[in-house]
Design a protein around this motif. Structure first.
Motif, PDB file in Angstrom:
ATOM      1  N   ALA A  21      -2.998  62.592  20.959  1.00  0.00           N
ATOM      2  CA  ALA A  21      -3.273  64.036  21.027  1.00  0.00           C
ATOM      3  C   ALA A  21      -4.779  64.288  20.911  1.00  0.00           C
ATOM      4  O   ALA A  21      -5.344  65.141  21.608  1.00  0.00           O
ATOM      5  CB  ALA A  21      -2.519  64.770  19.920  1.00  0.00           C
ATOM      6  N   ARG A  22      -5.435  63.522  20.042  1.00  0.00           N
ATOM      7  CA  ARG A  22      -6.889  63.645  19.890  1.00  0.00           C
ATOM      8  C   ARG A  22      -7.593  63.272  21.193  1.00  0.00           C
ATOM      9  O   ARG A  22      -8.552  63.940  21.605  1.00  0.00           O
ATOM     10  CB  ARG A  22      -7.349  62.742  18.750  1.00  0.00           C
ATOM     11  CG  ARG A  22      -8.862  62.689  18.581  1.00  0.00           C
ATOM     12  CD  ARG A  22      -9.254  61.854  17.366  1.00  0.00           C
ATOM     13  NE  ARG A  22     -10.702  61.680  17.297  1.00  0.00           N
ATOM     14  CZ  ARG A  22     -11.347  61.134  16.268  1.00  0.00           C
ATOM     15  NH1 ARG A  22     -10.665  60.686  15.217  1.00  0.00           N
ATOM     16  NH2 ARG A  22     -12.664  61.017  16.284  1.00  0.00           N
ATOM     17  N   SER A  23      -7.130  62.228  21.846  1.00  0.00           N
ATOM     18  CA  SER A  23      -7.748  61.796  23.098  1.00  0.00           C
ATOM     19  C   SER A  23      -7.610  62.873  24.171  1.00  0.00           C
ATOM     20  O   SER A  23      -8.561  63.153  24.913  1.00  0.00           O
ATOM     21  CB  SER A  23      -7.122  60.483  23.568  1.00  0.00           C
ATOM     22  OG  SER A  23      -7.804  59.960  24.679  1.00  0.00           O
ATOM     23  N   GLY A  29      -9.753  69.334  26.138  1.00  0.00           N
ATOM     24  CA  GLY A  29      -9.707  70.515  25.295  1.00  0.00           C
ATOM     25  C   GLY A  29      -8.337  71.153  25.201  1.00  0.00           C
ATOM     26  O   GLY A  29      -8.231  72.346  24.876  1.00  0.00           O
ATOM     27  N   VAL A  30      -7.271  70.394  25.444  1.00  0.00           N
ATOM     28  CA  VAL A  30      -5.920  70.954  25.437  1.00  0.00           C
ATOM     29  C   VAL A  30      -5.175  70.573  24.163  1.00  0.00           C
ATOM     30  O   VAL A  30      -5.432  69.537  23.553  1.00  0.00           O
ATOM     31  CB  VAL A  30      -5.102  70.486  26.664  1.00  0.00           C
ATOM     32  CG1 VAL A  30      -5.756  70.960  27.949  1.00  0.00           C
ATOM     33  CG2 VAL A  30      -4.936  68.970  26.674  1.00  0.00           C
ATOM     34  N   ASP A  45      -0.198  70.055   9.978  1.00  0.00           N
ATOM     35  CA  ASP A  45      -1.344  70.950   9.733  1.00  0.00           C
ATOM     36  C   ASP A  45      -2.491  70.692  10.708  1.00  0.00           C
ATOM     37  O   ASP A  45      -3.659  70.755  10.342  1.00  0.00           O
ATOM     38  CB  ASP A  45      -1.844  70.786   8.288  1.00  0.00           C
ATOM     39  CG  ASP A  45      -0.737  70.974   7.268  1.00  0.00           C
ATOM     40  OD1 ASP A  45      -0.132  72.059   7.247  1.00  0.00           O
ATOM     41  OD2 ASP A  45      -0.464  70.018   6.506  1.00  0.00           O
ATOM     42  N   SER A  46      -2.148  70.426  11.958  1.00  0.00           N
ATOM     43  CA  SER A  46      -3.166  70.095  12.952  1.00  0.00           C
ATOM     44  C   SER A  46      -3.443  71.283  13.875  1.00  0.00           C
ATOM     45  O   SER A  46      -2.524  71.996  14.283  1.00  0.00           O
ATOM     46  CB  SER A  46      -2.718  68.897  13.787  1.00  0.00           C
ATOM     47  OG  SER A  46      -3.610  68.670  14.861  1.00  0.00           O
ATOM     48  N   ALA A  47      -4.717  71.449  14.217  1.00  0.00           N
ATOM     49  CA  ALA A  47      -5.127  72.516  15.127  1.00  0.00           C
ATOM     50  C   ALA A  47      -5.111  72.072  16.580  1.00  0.00           C
ATOM     51  O   ALA A  47      -5.361  72.889  17.470  1.00  0.00           O
ATOM     52  CB  ALA A  47      -6.527  72.995  14.757  1.00  0.00           C
ATOM     53  N   ILE A  48      -4.819  70.789  16.844  1.00  0.00           N
ATOM     54  CA  ILE A  48      -4.865  70.302  18.224  1.00  0.00           C
ATOM     55  C   ILE A  48      -3.489  70.004  18.793  1.00  0.00           C
ATOM     56  O   ILE A  48      -3.366  69.488  19.903  1.00  0.00           O
ATOM     57  CB  ILE A  48      -5.764  69.051  18.349  1.00  0.00           C
ATOM     58  CG1 ILE A  48      -5.162  67.851  17.613  1.00  0.00           C
ATOM     59  CG2 ILE A  48      -7.169  69.352  17.850  1.00  0.00           C
ATOM     60  CD1 ILE A  48      -5.841  66.531  17.928  1.00  0.00           C
ATOM     61  N   LEU A  49      -2.442  70.332  18.050  1.00  0.00           N
ATOM     62  CA  LEU A  49      -1.094  70.090  18.561  1.00  0.00           C
ATOM     63  C   LEU A  49      -0.124  71.117  18.005  1.00  0.00           C
ATOM     64  O   LEU A  49      -0.360  71.731  16.963  1.00  0.00           O
ATOM     65  CB  LEU A  49      -0.635  68.659  18.240  1.00  0.00           C
ATOM     66  CG  LEU A  49      -0.577  68.230  16.766  1.00  0.00           C
ATOM     67  CD1 LEU A  49       0.752  68.602  16.110  1.00  0.00           C
ATOM     68  CD2 LEU A  49      -0.795  66.722  16.662  1.00  0.00           C
TER      69      LEU A  49
END
Length: 413
Positions: A21-23, A29-30, A45-49
């Protein structure tokens, strides 16, 4: 070629899934959608998923229903499905035809995956290509047959290791003494462990394999991506400085120093080309200290838990995938040659576990020039709860080392 919104959908909860997900976030930027049974630290608690919870013990029908719901919620997006464990890959291959109606599936077909898993045919390929591998024989825990077990082991020289042929099935079992890989000193120990496995009613194949000596630092990893045209568009290799040693995590790398090894990468390229492989592969090698030559231990048709070391080395696992299968673009090959160290465990332990002074000095030099990269520590995903989880996880890993591997050994077990 498409300019539609990208929607990565990931199955799982471990740090390898978060790293993917980080990659995707770093490259495009998605936000990714993660489908998981229960909340778990690496993805909480992640803002990227966005985490879609489907409840404990979810069967194929419930997972498929969740995937259908996600697809319906993103009708105008290019949806790509990524998994990173044996049992989840098996799920995708079982339902591939249906899943391809809604998702891009970036994995080799079932026949190719089976060909990689078939040790008899693969060892013939390795021999033909001049690639070394440990001697291996197969046994089954069921039906119980102590005489057959001892006869099979007699074809090897102890100590040996034992591991399941079908990791997806074995990792779903729960029984006392279950391990990802067993280190066996003699035939009596082999029989005792096979009796436990038989009592758990596991009737699959177990592989007995010559143990290649050497501590963790003799292990090497290669990760790569073969695009839809058969080109190796991403390649990375690393030197393991420390592995995890909990019984169900043995073999997973904890600290990896990026170390691009052309010879190992070319060996992997040749093997994958021989079987017509497409997609991501993670390959484990071990250098035999007796002759300095590499033995190929395993080929996995997926990224692997510690794959983010490749990003540390300067490549993007997400980009090669999206540009190939979603955007339809041919890209220049990416090679992970940037200096760096991937570390899931604090690197201060290296003084205890890296016994080669020259190697330890090299690793410390890298760390002076660039801090170690923790896969869960992402500056665009800061959250005090994630910070607390990461700290606690590191403490737990240090405790596990003290319990299961307090000092390095000449076998790595």
């Amino acid at each position: 070629m498409t300019n539609r919104t990208l929607c990565p959908v990931l199955l799982g909860t471990d740090l390898g899934i978060y790293a993917m997900a980080r990659s995707f976030h770093e490259a495009y930027g998605v936000r990714s959608v993660v489908i998981s049974e229960l909340p778990r630290g690496p993805i909480n608690d992640s803002a990227i998923l966005d985490n879609v919870l489907i409840g404990d013990g979810a069967d194929d029908a419930r997972i498929l229903a969740a995937l259908d719901t996600v697809a319906a919620a993103h009708p105008g997006a290019d949806r790509i499905l990524v998994v990173n464990s044996d049992h989840q890959l098996a799920f995708v291959l079982r339902h591939r035809e249906r899943l391809e109606e809604s998702y891009v599936i970036p994995f080799a077909d079932a026949a190719t995956v089976d060909a990689l898993a078939d040790k008899t045919s693969m060892y013939a390929v390795l021999e033909r290509l001049g690639i070394l591998a440990p001697a291996t024989v197969a046994v089954s825990a069921l039906p119980r047959d102590e005489q057959a077990w001892r006869a099979a082991a007699a074809r090897l020289t102890f100590p040996i290791v034992m591991k399941p042929f079908a990791g997806a099935e074995f990792e779903e079992l729960t029984f006392a003494g279950r391990r990802k890989v067993y280190a066996l000193e003699d035939a009596d120990t082999l029989v005792r462990e096979l009796e436990r496995i038989a009592a758990a009613e596991y009737g699959g194949t177990m592989l007995l394999q010559e143990l290649v000596p050497g501590d963790d630092t003799w292990n090497r990893v290669v990760n790569c991506y073969v695009d839809s045209h058969g080109d190796l568009t991403m390649a990375a290799s690393g030197r393991v400085l420390l592995a995890m040693h909990q019984p169900t995590f043995i073999g997973n790398s904890a600290i990896i120093m990026v170390d691009y090894d052309t010879e190992l990468v070319e060996s992997v390229r040749a093997v994958l080309a021989e079987v017509g492989f497409r997609g991501f592969a993670s390959v484990d090698f071990k250098i035999d200290p007796r002759d300095g030559r590499a033995r190929l231990l395993d080929i996995n048709p997926r990224l692997g838990r510690s794959h983010y070391y490749a990003n540390v080395g300067g490549v993007s696992t997400a980009q090669v995938l999206v540009e190939d299968l979603v955007r339809g673009r041919r890209v220049e090959p990416q090679r992970a040659t940037a200096e760096g160290i991937y570390a899931y465990i604090p690197t201060f332990v290296l003084g205890r576990y890296v016994r080669d002074e020259a190697l330890l000095s090299q690793a410390r030099g890298v760390l002076r020039r660039r801090r170690a990269v923790h896969p869960l520590k992402y500056r665009k995903d800061r959250n005090v709860k994630r910070w607390a989880y990461r700290l606690l996880a590191q403490v737990n890993q240090l405790r596990a080392l003290r319990t299961y591997y307090p000092r390095p050994t000449d076998s790595g077990f």
